[in-house]
Design an enzyme around this catalytic site. Structure first.
Site, PDB file in Angstrom:
ATOM      1  N   ARG A  20      24.600  13.925  21.528  1.00  0.00           N
ATOM      2  CA  ARG A  20      25.293  14.058  20.237  1.00  0.00           C
ATOM      3  C   ARG A  20      25.637  15.512  19.908  1.00  0.00           C
ATOM      4  O   ARG A  20      26.388  15.781  18.972  1.00  0.00           O
ATOM      5  CB  ARG A  20      24.477  13.389  19.129  1.00  0.00           C
ATOM      6  CG  ARG A  20      24.448  11.877  19.283  1.00  0.00           C
ATOM      7  CD  ARG A  20      23.575  11.227  18.246  1.00  0.00           C
ATOM      8  NE  ARG A  20      22.207  11.694  18.280  1.00  0.00           N
ATOM      9  CZ  ARG A  20      21.277  11.242  19.120  1.00  0.00           C
ATOM     10  NH1 ARG A  20      21.572  10.301  19.998  1.00  0.00           N
ATOM     11  NH2 ARG A  20      20.047  11.712  19.073  1.00  0.00           N
ATOM     12  N   GLU A  51       6.089  14.477  22.491  1.00  0.00           N
ATOM     13  CA  GLU A  51       4.844  14.007  21.880  1.00  0.00           C
ATOM     14  C   GLU A  51       3.978  13.319  22.957  1.00  0.00           C
ATOM     15  O   GLU A  51       2.786  13.553  23.053  1.00  0.00           O
ATOM     16  CB  GLU A  51       5.188  13.045  20.753  1.00  0.00           C
ATOM     17  CG  GLU A  51       4.039  12.834  19.798  1.00  0.00           C
ATOM     18  CD  GLU A  51       4.439  11.918  18.657  1.00  0.00           C
ATOM     19  OE1 GLU A  51       5.644  11.620  18.520  1.00  0.00           O
ATOM     20  OE2 GLU A  51       3.526  11.498  17.928  1.00  0.00           O
TER      21      GLU A  51
HETATM   22  P1  AMP Z   1      13.418  17.879  19.085  1.00  0.00           P
HETATM   23  O1  AMP Z   1      13.333  18.333  20.509  1.00  0.00           O
HETATM   24  O2  AMP Z   1      12.175  17.216  18.618  1.00  0.00           O
HETATM   25  O3  AMP Z   1      13.889  18.994  18.155  1.00  0.00           O
HETATM   26  O4  AMP Z   1      14.510  16.724  19.022  1.00  0.00           O
HETATM   27  C1  AMP Z   1      15.850  17.025  18.993  1.00  0.00           C
HETATM   28  C2  AMP Z   1      16.662  16.038  19.780  1.00  0.00           C
HETATM   29  O5  AMP Z   1      16.299  14.705  19.494  1.00  0.00           O
HETATM   30  C3  AMP Z   1      18.115  16.182  19.398  1.00  0.00           C
HETATM   31  O6  AMP Z   1      18.903  16.102  20.588  1.00  0.00           O
HETATM   32  C4  AMP Z   1      18.394  15.029  18.457  1.00  0.00           C
HETATM   33  O7  AMP Z   1      19.644  14.448  18.742  1.00  0.00           O
HETATM   34  C5  AMP Z   1      17.262  14.047  18.695  1.00  0.00           C
HETATM   35  N1  AMP Z   1      16.583  13.632  17.456  1.00  0.00           N
HETATM   36  C6  AMP Z   1      15.316  13.950  17.093  1.00  0.00           C
HETATM   37  N2  AMP Z   1      14.982  13.369  15.937  1.00  0.00           N
HETATM   38  C7  AMP Z   1      16.060  12.669  15.548  1.00  0.00           C
HETATM   39  C8  AMP Z   1      16.361  11.851  14.394  1.00  0.00           C
HETATM   40  N3  AMP Z   1      15.448  11.626  13.439  1.00  0.00           N
HETATM   41  N4  AMP Z   1      17.586  11.298  14.313  1.00  0.00           N
HETATM   42  C9  AMP Z   1      18.508  11.516  15.273  1.00  0.00           C
HETATM   43  N5  AMP Z   1      18.294  12.260  16.362  1.00  0.00           N
HETATM   44  C10 AMP Z   1      17.079  12.840  16.518  1.00  0.00           C
END
Ligand code: AMP
Length: 171
Positions: free
Chosen positions: A59, A96
């Site tokens: 995305r 996680e």
């Molecule tokens: P992180 O590595 O935990 O910062 O997760 C970021 C990635 O996971 C990004 O590529 C987001 O598109 C996806 N992501 C994480 N949480 C969400 C959420 N609540 N809604 C949509 N996409 C998420």
């Protein structure tokens, strides 16, 4: 007034229980809202020089390509393993439960190039931090990491404390 939150839809328990998924498809199907979000990103960048815009699968690709066009920069995809056809560099990062890997084409960034990192959501920051590492290993200089939104309670900004982080809205 443009309110980006009006164009982001919460989907409860997707893709698994207790996750509130932030769905940006309502934003993307509205050309004016998409243009307004793009303008906001450009306003935050000001006249900083950007040579490559890196979008994170999948995305992150939407606005990263739009931004690359506006900035007259190249668009670079960072993808999950096994998706990019040419030679790649890879970076693993912890989730996680378990770990994941990101890849970039080995000719994507030249030493000293000014890079903008883009994704839709900043959650824990693990994905964006791994993307930054990949770019820096190739000699790229990260000017800014930008996101449509950040989930403040997951403290992603702490993992990106070495970089300038811009997020259009915070939850
Ligand atoms: P992180 O590595 O935990 O910062 O997760 C970021 C990635 O996971 C990004 O590529 C987001 O598109 C996806 N992501 C994480 N949480 C969400 C959420 N609540 N809604 C949509 N996409 C998420």
């Amino acid at each position: 007034m443009f309110r980006i939150k009006d164009h982001i839809r919460d989907i409860k328990d997707f893709p698994k229980k207790d996750i509130i998924y932030k769905d940006i498809t309502p934003l993307l199907q509205n050309p004016k809202a998409t243009r307004d979000a793009l303008k906001e990103f450009l306003r935050h960048l000001g006249d900083q020089k950007i040579e490559k815009v890196v979008g994170i699968e999948s995305r992150g690709f939407f606005f990263a390509t739009l931004l690359a066009q506006e900035l007259n920069a190249g668009f670079i995809p960072i993808r999950k393993p096994g998706k990019l056809p040419f030679k790649t560099f890879r970076e693993s990062y912890s989730l996680e439960y378990g770990e994941d890997i990101l890849e970039i084409h080995c000719d994507a960034i030249k030493k000293g190039e000014k890079v903008l990192i883009h994704d839709d959501v900043l959650a824990t920051g693990g994905t964006a931090a791994a993307a930054c590492k990949l770019v820096e290993k190739m000699g790229g200089e990260i000017v800014q990491c930008n996101f449509l939104m950040d989930l403040d309670f997951l403290k992603g900004r702490e993992k990106l404390s070495a970089y300038k982080v811009v997020s259009l809205v915070t939850y």
